[in-house]
Design a protein around this motif. Structure first.
Motif, PDB file in Angstrom:
ATOM      1  N   THR A  55      -8.638 -21.047  19.466  1.00  0.00           N
ATOM      2  CA  THR A  55      -7.376 -20.524  20.008  1.00  0.00           C
ATOM      3  C   THR A  55      -6.187 -21.436  19.749  1.00  0.00           C
ATOM      4  O   THR A  55      -5.051 -20.995  19.794  1.00  0.00           O
ATOM      5  CB  THR A  55      -7.489 -20.316  21.532  1.00  0.00           C
ATOM      6  OG1 THR A  55      -7.687 -21.604  22.158  1.00  0.00           O
ATOM      7  CG2 THR A  55      -8.628 -19.379  21.889  1.00  0.00           C
ATOM      8  N   GLY A  56      -6.447 -22.728  19.557  1.00  0.00           N
ATOM      9  CA  GLY A  56      -5.360 -23.680  19.382  1.00  0.00           C
ATOM     10  C   GLY A  56      -4.805 -24.184  20.695  1.00  0.00           C
ATOM     11  O   GLY A  56      -3.889 -24.999  20.705  1.00  0.00           O
ATOM     12  N   ASP A  57      -5.338 -23.727  21.821  1.00  0.00           N
ATOM     13  CA  ASP A  57      -4.853 -24.177  23.129  1.00  0.00           C
ATOM     14  C   ASP A  57      -5.209 -25.642  23.355  1.00  0.00           C
ATOM     15  O   ASP A  57      -6.285 -26.099  22.964  1.00  0.00           O
ATOM     16  CB  ASP A  57      -5.476 -23.343  24.251  1.00  0.00           C
ATOM     17  CG  ASP A  57      -4.989 -21.908  24.249  1.00  0.00           C
ATOM     18  OD1 ASP A  57      -3.926 -21.637  23.649  1.00  0.00           O
ATOM     19  OD2 ASP A  57      -5.664 -21.053  24.847  1.00  0.00           O
ATOM     20  N   TYR A  58      -4.310 -26.368  23.997  1.00  0.00           N
ATOM     21  CA  TYR A  58      -4.556 -27.754  24.353  1.00  0.00           C
ATOM     22  C   TYR A  58      -3.778 -28.095  25.598  1.00  0.00           C
ATOM     23  O   TYR A  58      -2.872 -27.367  25.993  1.00  0.00           O
ATOM     24  CB  TYR A  58      -4.180 -28.705  23.203  1.00  0.00           C
ATOM     25  CG  TYR A  58      -2.757 -28.557  22.716  1.00  0.00           C
ATOM     26  CD1 TYR A  58      -1.714 -29.254  23.313  1.00  0.00           C
ATOM     27  CD2 TYR A  58      -2.458 -27.711  21.651  1.00  0.00           C
ATOM     28  CE1 TYR A  58      -0.420 -29.114  22.874  1.00  0.00           C
ATOM     29  CE2 TYR A  58      -1.158 -27.574  21.196  1.00  0.00           C
ATOM     30  CZ  TYR A  58      -0.144 -28.281  21.812  1.00  0.00           C
ATOM     31  OH  TYR A  58       1.152 -28.135  21.364  1.00  0.00           O
ATOM     32  N   TYR A  59      -4.169 -29.190  26.237  1.00  0.00           N
ATOM     33  CA  TYR A  59      -3.471 -29.648  27.433  1.00  0.00           C
ATOM     34  C   TYR A  59      -3.571 -31.170  27.507  1.00  0.00           C
ATOM     35  O   TYR A  59      -4.401 -31.776  26.838  1.00  0.00           O
ATOM     36  CB  TYR A  59      -4.062 -29.016  28.699  1.00  0.00           C
ATOM     37  CG  TYR A  59      -5.478 -29.421  28.980  1.00  0.00           C
ATOM     38  CD1 TYR A  59      -5.756 -30.506  29.797  1.00  0.00           C
ATOM     39  CD2 TYR A  59      -6.541 -28.746  28.403  1.00  0.00           C
ATOM     40  CE1 TYR A  59      -7.056 -30.906  30.043  1.00  0.00           C
ATOM     41  CE2 TYR A  59      -7.840 -29.123  28.642  1.00  0.00           C
ATOM     42  CZ  TYR A  59      -8.092 -30.204  29.471  1.00  0.00           C
ATOM     43  OH  TYR A  59      -9.382 -30.599  29.697  1.00  0.00           O
ATOM     44  N   GLY A  60      -2.714 -31.749  28.310  1.00  0.00           N
ATOM     45  CA  GLY A  60      -2.746 -33.195  28.497  1.00  0.00           C
ATOM     46  C   GLY A  60      -2.446 -33.951  27.214  1.00  0.00           C
ATOM     47  O   GLY A  60      -1.811 -33.438  26.298  1.00  0.00           O
ATOM     48  N   ASN A  61      -2.923 -35.176  27.148  1.00  0.00           N
ATOM     49  CA  ASN A  61      -2.737 -36.008  25.963  1.00  0.00           C
ATOM     50  C   ASN A  61      -3.778 -35.605  24.928  1.00  0.00           C
ATOM     51  O   ASN A  61      -4.913 -36.053  24.977  1.00  0.00           O
ATOM     52  CB  ASN A  61      -2.873 -37.491  26.318  1.00  0.00           C
ATOM     53  CG  ASN A  61      -1.709 -37.992  27.136  1.00  0.00           C
ATOM     54  OD1 ASN A  61      -0.709 -37.312  27.293  1.00  0.00           O
ATOM     55  ND2 ASN A  61      -1.836 -39.178  27.684  1.00  0.00           N
ATOM     56  N   ALA A  62      -3.373 -34.759  24.000  1.00  0.00           N
ATOM     57  CA  ALA A  62      -4.300 -34.172  23.027  1.00  0.00           C
ATOM     58  C   ALA A  62      -3.893 -34.534  21.611  1.00  0.00           C
ATOM     59  O   ALA A  62      -2.782 -34.998  21.361  1.00  0.00           O
ATOM     60  CB  ALA A  62      -4.306 -32.653  23.190  1.00  0.00           C
ATOM     61  N   SER A  63      -4.819 -34.295  20.680  1.00  0.00           N
ATOM     62  CA  SER A  63      -4.523 -34.457  19.262  1.00  0.00           C
ATOM     63  C   SER A  63      -5.434 -33.554  18.450  1.00  0.00           C
ATOM     64  O   SER A  63      -6.612 -33.411  18.770  1.00  0.00           O
ATOM     65  CB  SER A  63      -4.726 -35.904  18.816  1.00  0.00           C
ATOM     66  OG  SER A  63      -4.515 -36.002  17.415  1.00  0.00           O
ATOM     67  N   ASN A  64      -4.873 -32.981  17.402  1.00  0.00           N
ATOM     68  CA  ASN A  64      -5.671 -32.149  16.500  1.00  0.00           C
ATOM     69  C   ASN A  64      -6.277 -32.969  15.366  1.00  0.00           C
ATOM     70  O   ASN A  64      -7.095 -32.466  14.609  1.00  0.00           O
ATOM     71  CB  ASN A  64      -4.824 -31.019  15.922  1.00  0.00           C
ATOM     72  CG  ASN A  64      -3.726 -31.515  15.005  1.00  0.00           C
ATOM     73  OD1 ASN A  64      -3.334 -32.681  15.040  1.00  0.00           O
ATOM     74  ND2 ASN A  64      -3.212 -30.634  14.184  1.00  0.00           N
ATOM     75  N   ALA A  65      -5.881 -34.226  15.224  1.00  0.00           N
ATOM     76  CA  ALA A  65      -6.318 -35.023  14.086  1.00  0.00           C
ATOM     77  C   ALA A  65      -7.021 -36.326  14.457  1.00  0.00           C
ATOM     78  O   ALA A  65      -7.741 -36.877  13.638  1.00  0.00           O
ATOM     79  CB  ALA A  65      -5.110 -35.353  13.203  1.00  0.00           C
ATOM     80  N   TYR A  66      -6.811 -36.806  15.667  1.00  0.00           N
ATOM     81  CA  TYR A  66      -7.340 -38.108  16.053  1.00  0.00           C
ATOM     82  C   TYR A  66      -8.363 -37.953  17.180  1.00  0.00           C
ATOM     83  O   TYR A  66      -8.209 -37.108  18.055  1.00  0.00           O
ATOM     84  CB  TYR A  66      -6.200 -39.051  16.472  1.00  0.00           C
ATOM     85  CG  TYR A  66      -5.252 -39.271  15.324  1.00  0.00           C
ATOM     86  CD1 TYR A  66      -5.565 -40.182  14.320  1.00  0.00           C
ATOM     87  CD2 TYR A  66      -4.078 -38.533  15.210  1.00  0.00           C
ATOM     88  CE1 TYR A  66      -4.724 -40.364  13.235  1.00  0.00           C
ATOM     89  CE2 TYR A  66      -3.230 -38.702  14.125  1.00  0.00           C
ATOM     90  CZ  TYR A  66      -3.564 -39.618  13.146  1.00  0.00           C
ATOM     91  OH  TYR A  66      -2.731 -39.789  12.067  1.00  0.00           O
ATOM     92  N   PRO A  67      -9.398 -38.798  17.177  1.00  0.00           N
ATOM     93  CA  PRO A  67     -10.453 -38.674  18.198  1.00  0.00           C
ATOM     94  C   PRO A  67      -9.979 -39.135  19.572  1.00  0.00           C
ATOM     95  O   PRO A  67      -8.989 -39.872  19.698  1.00  0.00           O
ATOM     96  CB  PRO A  67     -11.556 -39.581  17.664  1.00  0.00           C
ATOM     97  CG  PRO A  67     -10.862 -40.581  16.810  1.00  0.00           C
ATOM     98  CD  PRO A  67      -9.680 -39.858  16.220  1.00  0.00           C
TER      99      PRO A  67
END
Length: 136
Positions: A55-67
Motif C-alpha cells: 500500500t505504501g502506507d507508513y508512520y513514525g520515523n520510517a524509510s523505504n530504503a534504509y533498515p
C-alpha cells in the motif's frame, strides 16, 4: 498446461520514485550528496518502521530504503526544517532534503497517546492503593 497459467496469482510490489526517510512528521528525500563528518551535528532519531510494500502506507520515523536502526543527524548550520543527514555506512552520511509533510496515519496518534494513557493508568493504580492503605 493452460490451467496452470490461468490460475497463477498476481504479484504486486510498490516502486518508489526516490529514497526517503521520515523524521518528526516530515519526509526527506535522500540525495547522493555526501555530508562530511565535520558537518555532522547531534543525533536526532532513527528509522523505526518500514512502509507497507503493497500500500505504501507508513508512520513514525520510517524509510523505504534504509533498515530499522539507521540513524539521523543534524547538519551543522542547516535547519532540520530544510535538511538532515542519514548514516548510510561507517562514518558515511548523505544529505536528506525536506520534501513535504508526512501523510496522516492513525498509528501516529496511537504511538503518541498510548504512553499518556499508560501514565494515567499508573497514577490511578497508585492513588487507589494509597487510598486503600489509608482506609485500613
Amino acid at each position: 498446461m493452460l490451467f496452470i497459467f490461468t490460475v497463477t496469482t498476481p504479484v504486486q510490489a510498490l516502486s518508489w520514485a526516490y529514497s526517503f526517510v521520515v523524521w518528526n512528521g516530515n519526509v526527506y528525500e535522500v540525495k547522493e550528496e555526501k555530508v562530511l563528518e565535520s558537518e555532522i551535528g547531534k543525533e536526532i532519531g532513527e528509522v523505526k518502521t518500514k512502509p507497507n510494500d503493497m500500500t505504501g502506507d507508513y508512520y513514525g520515523n520510517a524509510s523505504n530504503a534504509y533498515p530499522k536502526g539507521t540513524k539521523y543527524f543534524e547538519i551543522n548550520n542547516i535547519s532540520t526544517e530544510n535538511a538532515i543527514s542519514v548514516e548510510v555506512g561507517d562514518n558515511e552520511w548523505q544529505k536528506a532534503v525536506y520534501v513535504h509533510q508526512a501523510p496522516f496515519h492513525w498509528m501516529d496518534i496511537f504511538t503518541k497517546i498510548l504512553p499518556i494513557f499508560i501514565l494515567i493508568g499508573i497514577v490511578i493504580i497508585i492513588l487507589v492503593r494509597f487510598k486503600k492503605r489509608q482506609n485500613k
